[in-house]
Scaffold this active site. Structure first.
Site, PDB file in Angstrom:
ATOM      1  N   PRO A   1      15.855   5.326   9.748  1.00  0.00           N
ATOM      2  CA  PRO A   1      15.553   5.077   8.340  1.00  0.00           C
ATOM      3  C   PRO A   1      14.172   4.464   8.115  1.00  0.00           C
ATOM      4  CG  PRO A   1      17.753   4.284   8.892  1.00  0.00           C
ATOM      5  CD  PRO A   1      17.091   4.635  10.187  1.00  0.00           C
TER       6      PRO A   1
ATOM      7  N   HIS B   1      -0.827   3.019  13.397  1.00  0.00           N
ATOM      8  CA  HIS B   1      -0.889   4.207  14.240  1.00  0.00           C
ATOM      9  C   HIS B   1      -0.377   5.437  13.500  1.00  0.00           C
ATOM     10  CE1 HIS B   1       2.910   2.180  14.493  1.00  0.00           C
ATOM     11  NE2 HIS B   1       3.485   3.119  15.214  1.00  0.00           N
TER      12      HIS B   1
ATOM     13  N   ASP C   1       7.739  -4.116  15.379  1.00  0.00           N
ATOM     14  CA  ASP C   1       6.733  -4.654  14.455  1.00  0.00           C
ATOM     15  C   ASP C   1       6.633  -6.181  14.461  1.00  0.00           C
ATOM     16  OD1 ASP C   1       6.014  -2.129  13.743  1.00  0.00           O
ATOM     17  OD2 ASP C   1       6.818  -2.198  11.702  1.00  0.00           O
TER      18      ASP C   1
ATOM     19  N   ASP D   1       6.945  10.982  17.003  1.00  0.00           N
ATOM     20  CA  ASP D   1       7.385  10.284  18.210  1.00  0.00           C
ATOM     21  C   ASP D   1       6.393   9.167  18.442  1.00  0.00           C
ATOM     22  OD1 ASP D   1       9.503  10.334  20.296  1.00  0.00           O
ATOM     23  OD2 ASP D   1       7.757  10.254  21.609  1.00  0.00           O
ATOM     24  N   SER D   2       6.889   7.972  18.474  1.00  0.00           N
ATOM     25  CA  SER D   2       5.980   6.829  18.552  1.00  0.00           C
ATOM     26  C   SER D   2       6.576   5.767  19.445  1.00  0.00           C
ATOM     27  CB  SER D   2       5.708   6.266  17.153  1.00  0.00           C
ATOM     28  OG  SER D   2       6.922   5.934  16.505  1.00  0.00           O
TER      29      SER D   2
ATOM     30  N   SER E   1      13.849  13.041  11.591  1.00  0.00           N
ATOM     31  CA  SER E   1      14.170  11.731  12.152  1.00  0.00           C
ATOM     32  C   SER E   1      15.470  11.228  11.561  1.00  0.00           C
ATOM     33  CB  SER E   1      13.045  10.734  11.847  1.00  0.00           C
ATOM     34  OG  SER E   1      13.393   9.446  12.328  1.00  0.00           O
ATOM     35  N   HIS E   2      16.206  10.465  12.372  1.00  0.00           N
ATOM     36  CA  HIS E   2      17.392   9.755  11.898  1.00  0.00           C
ATOM     37  C   HIS E   2      17.116   8.252  11.809  1.00  0.00           C
ATOM     38  CE1 HIS E   2      19.199  13.586  12.960  1.00  0.00           C
ATOM     39  NE2 HIS E   2      20.332  13.216  12.391  1.00  0.00           N
TER      40      HIS E   2
ATOM     41  N   PHE F   1       9.811  -2.314  11.105  1.00  0.00           N
ATOM     42  CA  PHE F   1      10.985  -1.981  11.912  1.00  0.00           C
ATOM     43  C   PHE F   1      10.553  -1.929  13.364  1.00  0.00           C
ATOM     44  CE2 PHE F   1       8.888   1.925  10.768  1.00  0.00           C
ATOM     45  CZ  PHE F   1       8.957   2.722  11.896  1.00  0.00           C
ATOM     46  N   GLY F   2      11.529  -1.711  14.244  1.00  0.00           N
ATOM     47  CA  GLY F   2      11.210  -1.588  15.662  1.00  0.00           C
ATOM     48  C   GLY F   2      10.566  -2.840  16.225  1.00  0.00           C
TER      49      GLY F   2
END
Length: 208
Positions: free
Chosen positions: A25, A195, A170, A83-84, A22-23, A167-168
């Protein structure tokens, strides 16, 4: 555990170097924290200068396997890929496998969260806000062997986003049974029930 994945030929992961394919962080931090107790020398794809393969799969597991195989092949070490994504019931499961793409080329998840909210508003003001996160983890070896696992956590979406942890997506996701979002939650608490933690617990039981 995903029943599509054959469980007959589980291979144990030996101590040594492991590439996190993964890139992102945030993902690297979470996965490295989960791997911490297992005596692995963790490297990220970004540290090794590995390219990011195109995610051409149509499922979370297909994309995780694609990334894991690419990193294992290029690095010569076992590689673990995630992958999420966020699946919103009222949006027919979107953004789903396209969750990162909704953040645009600059990976700005504030824009992605705003886009989710705008799409919900278009559906209607009284629409349900149920959602879930899915995480597929795939562990590939350089010889092509691969093991895959899928975890899930259910919740509801809030607006405006709350909290600056995680992150994302969240900050807009409140897991069922909690009054706070993943963005407000202590990282250790999230690690115990997310998850990714669900998928990782399956992986640990199978290969570690």
């Amino acid at each position: 555990m995903n029943e599509e994945i054959g469980r007959q030929a589980i291979r144990k992961l030996e101590p040594g170097k492991l590439v996190i394919a993964s890139h992102n962080p945030g993902k690297v931090r979470e996965i490295a924290a989960l791997l911490g107790p297992h005596g692995l020398d963790v490297l990220s794809a970004a540290e090794l200068g590995l390219p990011e393969p195109d995610e051409t799969g149509t499922t979370f597991i297909a994309n995780a396997e694609l990334k894991a195989r690419a990193a294992a092949d290029l690095s010569g070490f076992p590689a673990l890929a995630d992958d999420s994504g966020l699946c919103v019931d009222a949006l027919g499961g979107e953004p789903g496998i396209f969750s990162a793409r909704w953040a645009g080329p600059n990976k700005d998840f504030r824009d992605a969260m705003r886009l989710v909210e705008q799409n919900l508003e278009r559906v209607g003001p009284d629409i349900g806000r149920d959602a879930h996160f899915i995480c597929a983890l795939s562990l590939a070896w350089p010889d092509g062997h691969i093991e895959s696992f899928e975890g899930r956590v259910d919740g509801v979406l809030v607006w405006p986003p709350r909290g600056d942890r995680g992150f994302g997506y969240d900050p807009m996701f409140k897991p069922n049974g909690f009054d706070i979002t993943f963005g407000e939650m202590d990282p250790e608490a999230k690690h115990r029930m997310s998850h990714r933690a669900d998928a990782f617990a399956q992986l640990v039981a199978a290969v570690l």
